[in-house]
Design a protein around this motif. Structure first.
Motif, PDB file in Angstrom:
ATOM      1  N   ALA A 178       0.831  -1.206   0.000  1.00 16.14           N
ATOM      2  CA  ALA A 178       0.000   0.000   0.000  1.00 16.14           C
ATOM      3  C   ALA A 178       0.868   1.260   0.000  1.00 16.14           C
ATOM      4  CB  ALA A 178      -0.919  -0.013   1.222  1.00 16.14           C
ATOM      5  N   LEU A 179       1.994   1.209   0.723  1.00 12.87           N
ATOM      6  CA  LEU A 179       2.915   2.339   0.753  1.00 12.87           C
ATOM      7  C   LEU A 179       3.450   2.639  -0.646  1.00 12.87           C
ATOM      8  CD1 LEU A 179       4.663   4.368   2.394  1.00 12.87           C
ATOM      9  CD2 LEU A 179       6.357   2.540   2.627  1.00 12.87           C
ATOM     10  N   ASN A 180       3.896   1.590  -1.350  1.00 13.41           N
ATOM     11  CA  ASN A 180       4.471   1.791  -2.674  1.00 13.41           C
ATOM     12  C   ASN A 180       3.424   2.280  -3.674  1.00 13.41           C
ATOM     13  OD1 ASN A 180       6.913   1.854  -3.942  1.00 13.41           O
ATOM     14  ND2 ASN A 180       6.933  -0.294  -4.547  1.00 13.41           N
ATOM     15  N   ASP A 181       2.218   1.723  -3.596  1.00 15.54           N
ATOM     16  CA  ASP A 181       1.147   2.197  -4.479  1.00 15.54           C
ATOM     17  C   ASP A 181       0.985   3.706  -4.365  1.00 15.54           C
ATOM     18  OD1 ASP A 181       0.543  -0.250  -5.522  1.00 15.54           O
ATOM     19  OD2 ASP A 181      -1.299  -0.549  -4.373  1.00 15.54           O
ATOM     20  N   ASN A 182       0.963   4.196  -3.132  1.00 16.23           N
ATOM     21  CA  ASN A 182       0.684   5.613  -2.924  1.00 16.23           C
ATOM     22  C   ASN A 182       1.895   6.497  -3.169  1.00 16.23           C
ATOM     23  OD1 ASN A 182      -2.244   6.036  -1.739  1.00 16.23           O
ATOM     24  ND2 ASN A 182      -1.478   4.093  -0.943  1.00 16.23           N
ATOM     25  N   VAL A 183       3.099   5.984  -2.925  1.00 12.08           N
ATOM     26  CA  VAL A 183       4.300   6.751  -3.280  1.00 12.08           C
ATOM     27  C   VAL A 183       4.328   6.993  -4.788  1.00 12.08           C
ATOM     28  CG1 VAL A 183       6.813   6.642  -3.479  1.00 12.08           C
ATOM     29  CG2 VAL A 183       5.716   6.054  -1.315  1.00 12.08           C
ATOM     30  N   LEU A 184       4.197   5.924  -5.550  1.00  9.16           N
ATOM     31  CA  LEU A 184       4.287   6.046  -7.010  1.00  9.16           C
ATOM     32  C   LEU A 184       3.106   6.819  -7.582  1.00  9.16           C
ATOM     33  CD1 LEU A 184       5.551   2.451  -7.881  1.00  9.16           C
ATOM     34  CD2 LEU A 184       6.884   4.558  -7.832  1.00  9.16           C
ATOM     35  N   LYS A 185       1.902   6.511  -7.107  1.00  2.00           N
ATOM     36  CA  LYS A 185       0.706   7.162  -7.656  1.00  2.00           C
ATOM     37  C   LYS A 185       0.721   8.660  -7.369  1.00  2.00           C
ATOM     38  CE  LYS A 185      -3.194   6.339  -5.609  1.00  2.00           C
ATOM     39  NZ  LYS A 185      -4.427   5.688  -5.119  1.00  2.00           N
ATOM     40  N   ILE A 193      -1.216   4.724   3.331  1.00  2.00           N
ATOM     41  CA  ILE A 193      -1.739   5.720   2.392  1.00  2.00           C
ATOM     42  C   ILE A 193      -1.227   7.108   2.750  1.00  2.00           C
ATOM     43  CG2 ILE A 193      -3.850   6.905   1.662  1.00  2.00           C
ATOM     44  CD1 ILE A 193      -5.283   4.197   1.873  1.00  2.00           C
ATOM     45  N   LEU A 194      -1.275   7.437   4.043  1.00  2.00           N
ATOM     46  CA  LEU A 194      -0.814   8.753   4.489  1.00  2.00           C
ATOM     47  C   LEU A 194       0.674   8.932   4.229  1.00  2.00           C
ATOM     48  CD1 LEU A 194      -1.143  11.434   5.987  1.00  2.00           C
ATOM     49  CD2 LEU A 194      -0.818  10.183   8.135  1.00  2.00           C
ATOM     50  N   VAL A 195       1.482   7.976   4.704  1.00  2.00           N
ATOM     51  CA  VAL A 195       2.937   8.096   4.550  1.00  2.00           C
ATOM     52  C   VAL A 195       3.317   8.085   3.070  1.00  2.00           C
ATOM     53  CG1 VAL A 195       5.153   6.997   5.058  1.00  2.00           C
ATOM     54  CG2 VAL A 195       3.372   7.052   6.799  1.00  2.00           C
TER      55      VAL A 195
END
Length: 625
Positions: free
Chosen positions: A24-31, A157-159
């Motif tokens: 989830a962290l990587n999804d949101n970093v890249l997105k 998601i936040l981070v």
């Protein structure tokens, strides 16, 4: 030691938690990094408007949920979920490399391909992470496990959102984004290799790649159990509700509060923190069981504090953009933040029990496909919610009024679901009784069988004995009770919803008594738990009255085990014998009185004579300390 802290150290859960958190962290970093770059650097990459690119990016990310969720559910039911998790993590490493190529070449097309693949990665992993929990966790750990998954997801998601924006704005940002994505993806793959094997429930399943037919079939699996299907609808509504709030934060901060980019982060962090806290509190408030009573409590909080957020919003923004620190100088800001935190907390109360309920009550043979159906409906609701919010805002509705409309819609949806499945309201009433009037301590809960028929016998101390026992037991219990109490206002709803069996004495109504015993026999034939109070009436002095022979008649037809129980602490309380001391002095024992329920070993049917059971219950009552 709490279940949650223990799970975070257990190999059967910790690697899965780390894997899903990093994913989830990587999804949101890249997105988020892509969206920031497309917003601020799109002019040098393409002639398309940044607003159009941002909306295209959101649509491309969610498209795989519609196309591949059905297939993902089939794969998770057919193959070892731990092995699938490892393969999905390898795919994630490849996706980061594709995104890195897109950054290097300034290619919108390649970046959108990587974004589509990110959505595919989430689509494939969703059924794995939720369907594997019932295989690796005990029933009393499901709430704690789901709470950690939900809290971890929102923190990721936040981070990820913050880190993605920070990297995108740094010098040489594209290289930093690619490097960070690779490190996170490789760490996620390493964690996935420690996930214990999870045997597939349907290894002979033939995979169908037709998304339409399989999506419909998965939804039909979910509809086999109305409670499961309506829980999925409730989960999907929460994602619509939450996504709508998150999407408005930038414009709300700028146009309503008068804040800057850092103030957006403050709102996002507060909301996310609230969801994490609410999710983690679920285990304590539910006593480590799937407590449906928290769901109505959550929906009430969502409505109340979303309405208050609309009322707390200032009429006009600050004349100059203020950062997070500047906004905190205003009293209204604190009310807004409190509302956002409470919306998040009550959202956690709402969502965690629903996820655990879907896992617990789904047929294990196609559990992952039901999770896939949930993901499809989630995505559909979020798209519909985004379109509805855009339409209302375009029609001239302000953002605070949009929040108020969402709150009222939430109340309507909740009433609709609870009307179809009264079990939610039943558990809410019971939960409120136990947590607002009494403090319940339960001993030897494991004596109640996890499955199969049994009879529960207990001393009869008050008018709420049945509710207390229902609150303590994980399984539903069909109580046999006096027909007059069965018809009492308010309690009648509880007893009817709990499928209680009204009974009268032979002197009052022989036909009703015979019908009650027939209904008890049918319930035991169906594998249910049946609860009776063999004394036949509430004690007049706190002592146990002789047990009547009705239990013998029940066991002659259905020779099932009998579980003795004893209640202590309710005599002299507000709900004990009518015209007794409690009714004349209702608060003699004070608020939050401690009551106890202790359970003894099951007695075989051949030995369960009334006299023997009375002695067992009397002995257990003496052990309630």
């Amino acid at each position: 030691m709490s279940t949650q802290s223990g799970l975070l150290r257990a190999r059967r859960f910790a690697p899965l938690f780390v894997t899903q958190f990093l994913g989830a962290l990587n999804d949101n970093v890249l997105k988020n990094a892509m969206i920031v770059l497309l917003t601020f650097q799109a002019a040098s990459w393409t002639t398309l408007q940044p607003e159009l690119l941002a909306n295209l990016a959101a649509g491309i990310f969610i498209l795989p949920f519609f196309l591949f969720s059905a297939t993902a559910g089939q794969l998770a039911d057919k193959y070892d979920k731990a092995r699938l998790a490892q393969m999905v993590k390898l795919l994630e490493i490849g996706i980061v490399l594709v995104a890195g190529l897109g950054f290097m070449l300034h290619s919108i097309a390649i970046l959108f391909v990587s974004l589509f693949l990110l959505g595919l990665h989430s689509t494939l992993f969703g059924p794995v992470k939720y369907a594997i929990l019932p295989q690796h966790l005990r029933s009393e750990e499901l709430v704690g496990g789901n709470a950690l998954i939900e809290a971890g997801t929102f923190i990721a998601i936040l981070v990820g959102t913050l880190l993605g924006g920070l990297l995108a704005g740094s010098k040489g940002g594209t290289a930093w984004i690619t490097g960070a994505g690779l490190v996170i993806a490789i760490a996620g793959y390493g964690a996935s290799r420690s996930i214990p094997a999870a045997a597939p429930p349907a290894p002979g399943l033939a995979i169908s790649v037709n998304p339409l037919t399989e999506t419909w079939r998965n939804i039909q699996f979910a509809r086999e159990n109305q409670t499961v299907f309506l829980s999925i609808m409730g989960i999907s509504w929460f994602w619509l509700f939450g996504a709508m709030f998150l999407a408005q934060f930038p414009a709300y901060t700028k146009n309503v509060l008068g804040g800057s980019e850092t103030a957006v982060t403050l709102l996002l962090a507060t909301f996310t923190f609230g969801i994490g806290v609410g999710s983690l509190l679920c285990e304590k408030l539910s006593a480590r069981r799937v407590e449906l009573g928290l769901v109505p409590l959550g929906s009430i909080g969502l409505t109340v504090f979303a309405l208050d957020l609309a009322l707390a919003s200032p009429a006009s923004p600050s004349p100059s953009p203020l950062g997070a620190i500047g906004l905190l100088a205003y009293e209204q800001t604190w009310r807004v933040l409190l509302d956002l935190a409470l919306i998040g907390i009550f959202g956690g109360f709402f969502i965690v029990p629903l996820y655990a309920l879907v896992q617990q009550r789904s047929d294990p043979a196609h559990g992952a496909r039901i999770i896939a159906a949930n993901n499809i409906v989630n995505a559909l609701f979020m798209v519909v919610g985004a379109l509805a919010a855009a339409g209302l805002l375009a029609a001239g509705l302000s953002i605070p009024l949009l929040f108020a409309v969402a709150a009222l819609c939430n109340a309507a949806v909740a009433l609709f679901i609870y009307g179809l499945v009264p079990e939610f309201l039943l558990r809410f009433i019971i939960w409120m009784l136990i947590h607002s009037v009494y403090r319940l301590r339960v001993q030897e809960l494991d004596q109640v069988p996890e499955e199969g028929p049994a009879v529960i016998v207990c001393n009869h101390v008050s008018f709420v004995d049945a509710l207390v026992i229902m609150a303590a037991c994980r399984r539903p219990i069909r109580f046999v009770m006096d027909h007059q109490i069965f018809r009492w206002p308010v309690l009648s709803f509880v007893f009817r919803t709990g499928k209680a069996i009204p009974i009268a004495s032979a002197r009052e109504d022989q036909a009703m008594m015979d019908k009650a015993f027939d209904e008890v026999g049918k319930a035991l034939d169906a594998g249910d738990l049946v609860g009776i109070f063999p004394e036949g009436r509430i004690t007049a002095d706190g002592n146990i009255n002789p047990f009547r022979p009705g239990i013998t008649r029940i066991l002659q037809r259905n020779p099932v085990p009998v579980v003795p129980m004893a209640l202590r602490g309710l005599w002299g309380s507000f709900f004990s014998r009518k015209h007794g001391p409690a009714m004349t002095r209702p608060f003699r024992r004070g608020v939050f009185s401690r009551i106890e329920l202790v359970m003894g070993p099951a007695v075989p049917a051949a030995e369960a004579l009334p006299e023997r059971l009375q002695m067992d219950v009397t002995a257990l009552r003496g052990e309630c300390q």
